[in-house]
Design an enzyme around this catalytic site. Sequence first.
Site, mmCIF file in Angstrom:
data_model
loop_
_atom_site.group_PDB
_atom_site.id
_atom_site.type_symbol
_atom_site.label_atom_id
_atom_site.label_comp_id
_atom_site.label_asym_id
_atom_site.label_seq_id
_atom_site.Cartn_x
_atom_site.Cartn_y
_atom_site.Cartn_z
ATOM 1 N N GLU A 57 -12.305 64.101 17.744
ATOM 2 C CA GLU A 57 -11.789 64.743 18.959
ATOM 3 C C GLU A 57 -10.306 65.061 18.808
ATOM 4 O O GLU A 57 -9.846 66.145 19.163
ATOM 5 C CB GLU A 57 -11.965 63.809 20.169
ATOM 6 C CG GLU A 57 -13.389 63.381 20.455
ATOM 7 C CD GLU A 57 -13.790 62.115 19.709
ATOM 8 O OE1 GLU A 57 -13.419 61.964 18.512
ATOM 9 O OE2 GLU A 57 -14.471 61.272 20.305
ATOM 10 N N ALA A 158 -38.499 48.502 -9.937
ATOM 11 C CA ALA A 158 -39.287 49.329 -10.840
ATOM 12 C C ALA A 158 -40.432 48.461 -11.339
ATOM 13 O O ALA A 158 -40.240 47.290 -11.666
ATOM 14 C CB ALA A 158 -38.434 49.801 -12.007
ATOM 15 N N ALA A 166 -40.955 42.962 -15.878
ATOM 16 C CA ALA A 166 -40.460 42.578 -17.204
ATOM 17 C C ALA A 166 -41.642 42.057 -18.027
ATOM 18 O O ALA A 166 -42.640 41.597 -17.466
ATOM 19 C CB ALA A 166 -39.393 41.494 -17.094
ATOM 20 N N THR A 200 -29.982 37.338 -12.457
ATOM 21 C CA THR A 200 -29.996 38.696 -13.026
ATOM 22 C C THR A 200 -28.742 38.946 -13.853
ATOM 23 O O THR A 200 -28.797 39.558 -14.922
ATOM 24 C CB THR A 200 -30.138 39.742 -11.899
ATOM 25 O OG1 THR A 200 -31.437 39.599 -11.313
ATOM 26 C CG2 THR A 200 -29.983 41.161 -12.418
ATOM 27 N N LEU A 276 -35.040 36.745 -5.504
ATOM 28 C CA LEU A 276 -34.168 37.262 -4.453
ATOM 29 C C LEU A 276 -34.950 38.200 -3.525
ATOM 30 O O LEU A 276 -34.835 38.127 -2.295
ATOM 31 C CB LEU A 276 -32.975 37.994 -5.079
ATOM 32 C CG LEU A 276 -31.774 38.238 -4.182
ATOM 33 C CD1 LEU A 276 -31.204 36.939 -3.649
ATOM 34 C CD2 LEU A 276 -30.694 39.004 -4.936
HETATM 35 C C1 AOF Z 1 -14.542 58.594 18.095
HETATM 36 N N1 AOF Z 1 -14.337 59.618 17.242
HETATM 37 O O1 AOF Z 1 -14.212 60.468 15.190
HETATM 38 C C2 AOF Z 1 -14.796 58.213 15.396
HETATM 39 C C3 AOF Z 1 -15.051 57.145 16.311
HETATM 40 O O2 AOF Z 1 -10.694 51.869 13.532
HETATM 41 P P1 AOF Z 1 -10.773 53.124 14.282
HETATM 42 O O3 AOF Z 1 -9.679 53.292 15.278
HETATM 43 O O4 AOF Z 1 -10.892 54.361 13.401
HETATM 44 O O5 AOF Z 1 -12.095 53.059 15.161
HETATM 45 C C4 AOF Z 1 -13.341 53.010 14.571
HETATM 46 C C5 AOF Z 1 -14.411 52.959 15.645
HETATM 47 O O6 AOF Z 1 -14.242 54.072 16.534
HETATM 48 C C6 AOF Z 1 -15.800 53.113 15.053
HETATM 49 O O7 AOF Z 1 -16.408 51.875 14.768
HETATM 50 C C7 AOF Z 1 -16.551 53.846 16.150
HETATM 51 O O8 AOF Z 1 -16.968 52.952 17.176
HETATM 52 C C8 AOF Z 1 -15.470 54.747 16.692
HETATM 53 N N2 AOF Z 1 -15.426 55.947 15.848
HETATM 54 N N3 AOF Z 1 -14.940 57.388 17.621
HETATM 55 O O9 AOF Z 1 -14.372 58.763 19.302
HETATM 56 C C9 AOF Z 1 -14.444 59.492 15.925
HETATM 57 N N4 AOF Z 1 -14.869 58.036 14.054
HETATM 58 ZN ZN ZN Z 2 -11.886 57.996 18.856
#
Ligand code: AOF
Ligand code: ZN
Length: 360
Positions: A57, A158, A166, A200, A276
Amino acid sequence: MGFSAAEQAAMRRALALAATPGVPLGPNPRVGCVLLDDAGATVAEGFHRGAGSPHAEVDALARAGDRARGSTAVVTLEPCNHTGRTGPCAQALADAGVRRVVFAQPDPNPTAAGGAATLLAAGIEVEAGLLVDDARAVNRSWTFAVEHGRPFVTWKFATTLDGRSAAADGTSRWVSSAAARLDTHRLRSLCDVMLVGTHTVEVDDPLLTVRDDDGAPLPQQPLRVVMGERDLDPRRRIFNADAETLHLRTRDPHRALAELYARDRQHVFLEGGPTLASAFLRAGLVDQVVAYVAPMLLGAGRSAVADLGITTIAGALRPHVTDIAVLEATEGDEPNVRLTLTPGHPDAPQPDGTHQDGED
Ligand code: AOF
Ligand code: ZN
């Protein structure tokens, strides 16, 4: 109310912006934003380029300048409400004079959520849910990890036609074809953790890096993680400089995943051995299975997965097949088959409610 045709088209565009190639994998979701004027024409576009950079934004607002006033913001994720690495987007949208906000996915992150309420309180029109499934799909691992408080787990193995990974003498190179191995590297590159057990590392001495067709390591590497209590020889290839490596001194899948989530990891690629794999399956901590099946018979040797505590056919785990692909033969190879599966009922009781420790 509802969504106008221009808003629907703008959301599709915002989803494409969110998924712009080249944005590094990281702790943050991918987000796109389109600002529309009253006539439904695009004023500006923006997207998030990874943790620490402006949110989508704010990126779009910066490009719009004064033209943001009175616009409609179409965003793939609920605008954030917190000051993290950057400031709150809800406030930035309000300050810029945006009139209406349309978003797809509510923010599942409790730290950042609440943007919709802030926007409403500022007198801005808010509508949610447009193309929400597509938005969740863009950030599938992030959404899963935040909603479950642990990383998504893909278990890859695999196997020969008779379910062996194996031979009796322990040799395992190469069960799958060159094309299948290349395909594995592509899948590894979508994850942020490569997980194996100490066994591993001791026996196979794998590199666990993501490499290109020529075998060169790619610039962005998942974290290499070895779990298990025993000490490791520091000369093992996993400790080379091609990627970071972490030794988690636990055999408990729950603890390992909690530790990785605390380190902002969202998608684990489990390539450990049968013990695992069995520990994760018993704990109900496998979310996706990728099986490469090679037209080969061994008759003896290590099975792809260790004992699951299942003794009768009615108790079998029966994951759903979501995809089948044939990896075409290259020189000297036969075609291999790749099966992708998801556990049938994520909440269904596991064959053994307790979780068993594993160390390979
Ligand atoms: C938004 N717009 O483009 C994104 C959002 O550590 P920060 O400040 O970058 O915040 C990360 C958190 O903000 C992320 O976990 C998610 O909840 C939100 N990301 N929010 O409005 C964005 N990338
Ligand atoms: Zn944001």
